[in-house]
Design a protein around this motif. Structure first.
Motif, mmCIF file in Angstrom:
data_model
loop_
_atom_site.group_PDB
_atom_site.id
_atom_site.type_symbol
_atom_site.label_atom_id
_atom_site.label_comp_id
_atom_site.label_asym_id
_atom_site.label_seq_id
_atom_site.Cartn_x
_atom_site.Cartn_y
_atom_site.Cartn_z
ATOM 1 N N UNK A 193 0.827 -1.221 0.000
ATOM 2 C CA UNK A 193 0.000 0.000 0.000
ATOM 3 C C UNK A 193 0.853 1.259 0.000
ATOM 4 N N UNK A 194 1.900 1.261 0.771
ATOM 5 C CA UNK A 194 2.793 2.432 0.816
ATOM 6 C C UNK A 194 3.474 2.614 -0.538
ATOM 7 N N UNK A 195 3.997 1.514 -1.101
ATOM 8 C CA UNK A 195 4.638 1.594 -2.418
ATOM 9 C C UNK A 195 3.657 2.081 -3.487
ATOM 10 N N UNK A 196 2.422 1.592 -3.415
ATOM 11 C CA UNK A 196 1.382 2.004 -4.364
ATOM 12 C C UNK A 196 1.136 3.510 -4.264
ATOM 13 N N UNK A 197 1.014 4.007 -3.043
ATOM 14 C CA UNK A 197 0.786 5.443 -2.853
ATOM 15 C C UNK A 197 1.976 6.271 -3.328
ATOM 16 N N UNK A 228 -4.094 -9.255 -18.230
ATOM 17 C CA UNK A 228 -3.835 -9.961 -16.967
ATOM 18 C C UNK A 228 -4.796 -9.480 -15.883
ATOM 19 N N UNK A 229 -4.984 -8.179 -15.820
ATOM 20 C CA UNK A 229 -5.901 -7.608 -14.824
ATOM 21 C C UNK A 229 -7.327 -8.088 -15.085
ATOM 22 N N UNK A 266 -7.517 -8.976 -6.118
ATOM 23 C CA UNK A 266 -8.059 -7.793 -6.784
ATOM 24 C C UNK A 266 -7.086 -6.601 -6.708
ATOM 25 N N UNK A 267 -6.297 -6.513 -5.646
ATOM 26 C CA UNK A 267 -5.295 -5.446 -5.552
ATOM 27 C C UNK A 267 -4.234 -5.592 -6.640
ATOM 28 N N UNK A 268 -3.884 -6.828 -6.958
ATOM 29 C CA UNK A 268 -2.925 -7.080 -8.039
ATOM 30 C C UNK A 268 -3.512 -6.582 -9.362
ATOM 31 N N UNK A 269 -4.796 -6.852 -9.582
ATOM 32 C CA UNK A 269 -5.457 -6.391 -10.813
ATOM 33 C C UNK A 269 -5.404 -4.866 -10.921
ATOM 34 N N UNK A 270 -5.696 -4.184 -9.834
ATOM 35 C CA UNK A 270 -5.682 -2.715 -9.846
ATOM 36 C C UNK A 270 -4.287 -2.185 -10.182
ATOM 37 N N UNK A 271 -3.262 -2.760 -9.586
ATOM 38 C CA UNK A 271 -1.898 -2.312 -9.852
ATOM 39 C C UNK A 271 -1.513 -2.599 -11.303
#
Length: 168
Positions: free
Chosen positions: A24-28, A90-91, A62-67
């Motif tokens: 989450x931190x890396x994503x932000x 892939x997503x 689902x978080x993998x799909x979003x990324x």
């Protein structure tokens, strides 16, 4: 950004390197770089996010799909269309695994159709993606005047016009 770097350091010390909070931190951090149009840095952050998400959550979360979708968007902006479409697909597979008629699947289908329409010559395939997205919206009872539905209808109209021009 320093706040995120500090949070990342402390969170790694407390939770380890493969925790979903690290992702989450890396994503932000990736989002901040993306907002600043720093695509190389954003891409690196989202790739790091994917690595941690896959370790912590598995490949079909689902978080993998979003990324994957965000990373695909970066490639699309940089006109690396094959890579963008690969990530979008892939997503989509992940989203379809979770629920084949979910509205997020329709959004993903529209995204792929639009990317294909704008950057490839395969208009027929774009139309198929748009049609499938529209069906999912209708299955879910989304009104025809909803902006998401209107966007798909607009993209479908554009694709149909291009196909008609091509057939002439």
């Amino acid at each position: 950004m320093q706040f995120y770097r500090d949070a990342l350091r402390v969170t790694k010390q407390v939770l380890g390197r493969s925790h979903r909070n690290i992702a989450s931190i890396l994503y932000n951090m990736g989002l901040v770089h993306l907002q600043c149009c720093q695509y190389d840095k954003a891409s690196k952050m989202f790739k790091d996010t994917l690595r941690v998400q896959r370790e912590a959550l598995g490949d079909f979360h689902i978080d993998v799909a979003l990324t994957l979708e965000v990373l695909g968007g970066i490639y699309e902006r940089r006109r690396k269309i094959e890579k963008a479409l690969q990530l979008y697909h892939k997503a989509l597979r992940i989203r379809q695994t979770v629920s084949s008629n979910d509205i997020c699947v329709a959004i993903a289908l529209d995204r792929i159709g639009k990317c294909k329409l704008n950057f490839t010559v395969d208009v027929r395939e774009s139309i198929e993606y748009f049609d499938e997205a529209l069906q999912i919206y209708r299955i879910n009872g989304v009104e025809e005047d909803n902006p998401l539905v209107l966007q798909v209808i607009h993209n479908l109209s554009k694709a149909n016009m291009l196909e008609e021009e091509h057939l002439r």
